[in-house]
Motif scaffolding. Sequence first.
Motif, PDB file in Angstrom:
ATOM      1  N   ASP A  92       0.831  -1.208   0.000  1.00 18.20           N
ATOM      2  CA  ASP A  92       0.000   0.000   0.000  1.00 18.20           C
ATOM      3  C   ASP A  92       0.866   1.259   0.000  1.00 18.20           C
ATOM      4  O   ASP A  92       0.549   2.249  -0.656  1.00 18.20           O
ATOM      5  CB  ASP A  92      -0.913   0.024   1.228  1.00 18.20           C
ATOM      6  CG  ASP A  92      -2.165  -0.813   1.037  1.00 18.20           C
ATOM      7  OD1 ASP A  92      -2.558  -1.020  -0.121  1.00 18.20           O
ATOM      8  OD2 ASP A  92      -2.743  -1.244   2.048  1.00 18.20           O
ATOM      9  N   LEU A  93       1.970   1.239   0.774  1.00 15.09           N
ATOM     10  CA  LEU A  93       2.856   2.399   0.831  1.00 15.09           C
ATOM     11  C   LEU A  93       3.500   2.642  -0.531  1.00 15.09           C
ATOM     12  O   LEU A  93       3.582   3.782  -0.989  1.00 15.09           O
ATOM     13  CB  LEU A  93       3.932   2.190   1.897  1.00 15.09           C
ATOM     14  CG  LEU A  93       5.021   3.268   1.956  1.00 15.09           C
ATOM     15  CD1 LEU A  93       4.418   4.622   2.306  1.00 15.09           C
ATOM     16  CD2 LEU A  93       6.105   2.897   2.960  1.00 15.09           C
ATOM     17  N   ILE A  94       3.976   1.577  -1.184  1.00 14.34           N
ATOM     18  CA  ILE A  94       4.571   1.740  -2.510  1.00 14.34           C
ATOM     19  C   ILE A  94       3.556   2.349  -3.467  1.00 14.34           C
ATOM     20  O   ILE A  94       3.864   3.287  -4.216  1.00 14.34           O
ATOM     21  CB  ILE A  94       5.073   0.392  -3.055  1.00 14.34           C
ATOM     22  CG1 ILE A  94       6.244  -0.116  -2.208  1.00 14.34           C
ATOM     23  CG2 ILE A  94       5.504   0.511  -4.511  1.00 14.34           C
ATOM     24  CD1 ILE A  94       6.781  -1.465  -2.639  1.00 14.34           C
ATOM     25  N   LYS A 124       7.560 -12.983   2.197  1.00 16.55           N
ATOM     26  CA  LYS A 124       6.190 -12.559   2.475  1.00 16.55           C
ATOM     27  C   LYS A 124       5.844 -12.815   3.935  1.00 16.55           C
ATOM     28  O   LYS A 124       5.966 -13.936   4.424  1.00 16.55           O
ATOM     29  CB  LYS A 124       5.218 -13.316   1.561  1.00 16.55           C
ATOM     30  CG  LYS A 124       3.759 -12.925   1.759  1.00 16.55           C
ATOM     31  CD  LYS A 124       2.883 -13.461   0.642  1.00 16.55           C
ATOM     32  CE  LYS A 124       2.935 -14.975   0.572  1.00 16.55           C
ATOM     33  NZ  LYS A 124       2.021 -15.492  -0.472  1.00 16.55           N
ATOM     34  N   ASN A 125       5.418 -11.769   4.613  1.00 15.97           N
ATOM     35  CA  ASN A 125       5.000 -11.891   6.000  1.00 15.97           C
ATOM     36  C   ASN A 125       3.627 -12.562   6.039  1.00 15.97           C
ATOM     37  O   ASN A 125       2.651 -12.003   5.564  1.00 15.97           O
ATOM     38  CB  ASN A 125       4.935 -10.499   6.639  1.00 15.97           C
ATOM     39  CG  ASN A 125       4.559 -10.557   8.105  1.00 15.97           C
ATOM     40  OD1 ASN A 125       4.324 -11.618   8.657  1.00 15.97           O
ATOM     41  ND2 ASN A 125       4.492  -9.393   8.732  1.00 15.97           N
ATOM     42  N   LYS A 126       3.542 -13.732   6.623  1.00 11.76           N
ATOM     43  CA  LYS A 126       2.291 -14.492   6.629  1.00 11.76           C
ATOM     44  C   LYS A 126       1.482 -14.291   7.900  1.00 11.76           C
ATOM     45  O   LYS A 126       0.494 -14.971   8.127  1.00 11.76           O
ATOM     46  CB  LYS A 126       2.584 -15.978   6.420  1.00 11.76           C
ATOM     47  CG  LYS A 126       3.191 -16.251   5.050  1.00 11.76           C
ATOM     48  CD  LYS A 126       3.419 -17.733   4.823  1.00 11.76           C
ATOM     49  CE  LYS A 126       4.006 -17.972   3.439  1.00 11.76           C
ATOM     50  NZ  LYS A 126       4.272 -19.403   3.165  1.00 11.76           N
ATOM     51  N   THR A 127       1.901 -13.354   8.728  1.00 11.97           N
ATOM     52  CA  THR A 127       1.115 -13.030   9.912  1.00 11.97           C
ATOM     53  C   THR A 127       0.753 -11.558   9.858  1.00 11.97           C
ATOM     54  O   THR A 127       1.529 -10.721   9.397  1.00 11.97           O
ATOM     55  CB  THR A 127       1.919 -13.298  11.196  1.00 11.97           C
ATOM     56  OG1 THR A 127       3.095 -12.477  11.207  1.00 11.97           O
ATOM     57  CG2 THR A 127       2.321 -14.748  11.281  1.00 11.97           C
ATOM     58  N   GLY A 128      -0.419 -11.229  10.308  1.00  9.02           N
ATOM     59  CA  GLY A 128      -0.812  -9.827  10.337  1.00  9.02           C
ATOM     60  C   GLY A 128      -1.126  -9.316   8.946  1.00  9.02           C
ATOM     61  O   GLY A 128      -2.060  -9.764   8.294  1.00  9.02           O
ATOM     62  N   LEU A 129      -0.338  -8.354   8.461  1.00  6.98           N
ATOM     63  CA  LEU A 129      -0.588  -7.744   7.158  1.00  6.98           C
ATOM     64  C   LEU A 129      -0.045  -8.645   6.053  1.00  6.98           C
ATOM     65  O   LEU A 129       1.144  -8.911   6.010  1.00  6.98           O
ATOM     66  CB  LEU A 129       0.076  -6.360   7.084  1.00  6.98           C
ATOM     67  CG  LEU A 129      -0.523  -5.290   7.985  1.00  6.98           C
ATOM     68  CD1 LEU A 129       0.306  -4.023   7.902  1.00  6.98           C
ATOM     69  CD2 LEU A 129      -1.970  -4.997   7.601  1.00  6.98           C
ATOM     70  N   TYR A 130      -0.897  -9.050   5.144  1.00  4.95           N
ATOM     71  CA  TYR A 130      -0.480  -9.959   4.086  1.00  4.95           C
ATOM     72  C   TYR A 130       0.103  -9.207   2.893  1.00  4.95           C
ATOM     73  O   TYR A 130       0.515  -9.821   1.932  1.00  4.95           O
ATOM     74  CB  TYR A 130      -1.665 -10.821   3.645  1.00  4.95           C
ATOM     75  CG  TYR A 130      -2.121 -11.753   4.736  1.00  4.95           C
ATOM     76  CD1 TYR A 130      -1.439 -12.934   4.980  1.00  4.95           C
ATOM     77  CD2 TYR A 130      -3.204 -11.426   5.543  1.00  4.95           C
ATOM     78  CE1 TYR A 130      -1.839 -13.788   6.002  1.00  4.95           C
ATOM     79  CE2 TYR A 130      -3.606 -12.275   6.554  1.00  4.95           C
ATOM     80  CZ  TYR A 130      -2.928 -13.452   6.783  1.00  4.95           C
ATOM     81  OH  TYR A 130      -3.317 -14.287   7.789  1.00  4.95           O
ATOM     82  N   LYS A 131       0.111  -7.895   2.957  1.00  2.00           N
ATOM     83  CA  LYS A 131       0.696  -7.097   1.883  1.00  2.00           C
ATOM     84  C   LYS A 131       2.084  -6.594   2.273  1.00  2.00           C
ATOM     85  O   LYS A 131       2.635  -5.727   1.629  1.00  2.00           O
ATOM     86  CB  LYS A 131      -0.227  -5.919   1.541  1.00  2.00           C
ATOM     87  CG  LYS A 131      -1.519  -6.350   0.897  1.00  2.00           C
ATOM     88  CD  LYS A 131      -2.466  -5.187   0.690  1.00  2.00           C
ATOM     89  CE  LYS A 131      -3.082  -4.744   2.000  1.00  2.00           C
ATOM     90  NZ  LYS A 131      -4.088  -3.679   1.812  1.00  2.00           N
ATOM     91  N   GLU A 132       2.603  -7.159   3.323  1.00  2.00           N
ATOM     92  CA  GLU A 132       3.919  -6.745   3.829  1.00  2.00           C
ATOM     93  C   GLU A 132       4.986  -7.733   3.373  1.00  2.00           C
ATOM     94  O   GLU A 132       4.840  -8.939   3.530  1.00  2.00           O
ATOM     95  CB  GLU A 132       3.893  -6.701   5.359  1.00  2.00           C
ATOM     96  CG  GLU A 132       5.149  -6.115   5.974  1.00  2.00           C
ATOM     97  CD  GLU A 132       5.148  -4.601   5.961  1.00  2.00           C
ATOM     98  OE1 GLU A 132       6.232  -4.028   6.089  1.00  2.00           O
ATOM     99  OE2 GLU A 132       4.062  -4.007   5.810  1.00  2.00           O
TER     100      GLU A 132
END
Length: 255
Positions: A5-7, A168-176
């Motif tokens: 989202d930031l990008i 890919k961070n699979k906990t919390g935010l999935y767009k991170e």
Amino acid sequence: MANLDLIKRLNEQYGKTSPIRSATKLFSINEAIDPNKLEKALPNSLASMGPLYAGYFDFGLPANVSLLFIDVCSFSTRFIDLDGESIATFFDNYYDVVIPIIYKYGGEIDKIIGDGIICIFGPPFLSDDTKANIKKANDCAKEIIEATEGKAYSSKVAFHSGTINYFKNKTGLYKEFTMIGKPLTEIFRLESVSLDERVNYYDETPIRDFYKERIACCQSGNSSTIKAEWTHWEHTLPNLKGVDFKRYYSIIHNK
């Protein structure tokens, strides 16, 4: 790495066209949605960006990249009297100077940490070879030094290259996504010793080879303007945890 989202937001704010900016499906999802649905939506959105993005982000393919760590010289001591609102205004103005230069050369923002910006030149954002990405990062770094030197936003740049992976961070935010690899440790350590208003880089790297070719070109008389505008200084590195290099160089702009 930065949240997608930031990008997207930075791409929109500063007018950069990119597959991430165009991937509207992912970014229209409400954060309050069922996390299981959000997790399933991410691969579909990555696929819509093209096979390069899916390969590097979803499957963790190794990427050979160039990295810049840009930050304001001595920010914490030079601007100690600023209040919160003044600091926010300063950063907004600083980003307005630096981020368009990064985007001009095809770089992408990885992280923004206050006065520090980490940006990346390489897959999947750029499809050029390693040498071409080093050149783009070099041109970007030098333009940032020239644009900010002697001003409130005077900056220093740590410049490094190497192979990383996107995790890919699979906990919390999935767009991170997180960029992982030894080059990340090395550029943070390099930033800690980088000299103000200079581009700083390690010896015995592809970046050093790139500059040696340019210096040889200058000395042969084929490109004398490069030698006139920038001077390289060699330095011995202190003992830095996680860093095997013994020397680094700084490039100063001859005003």
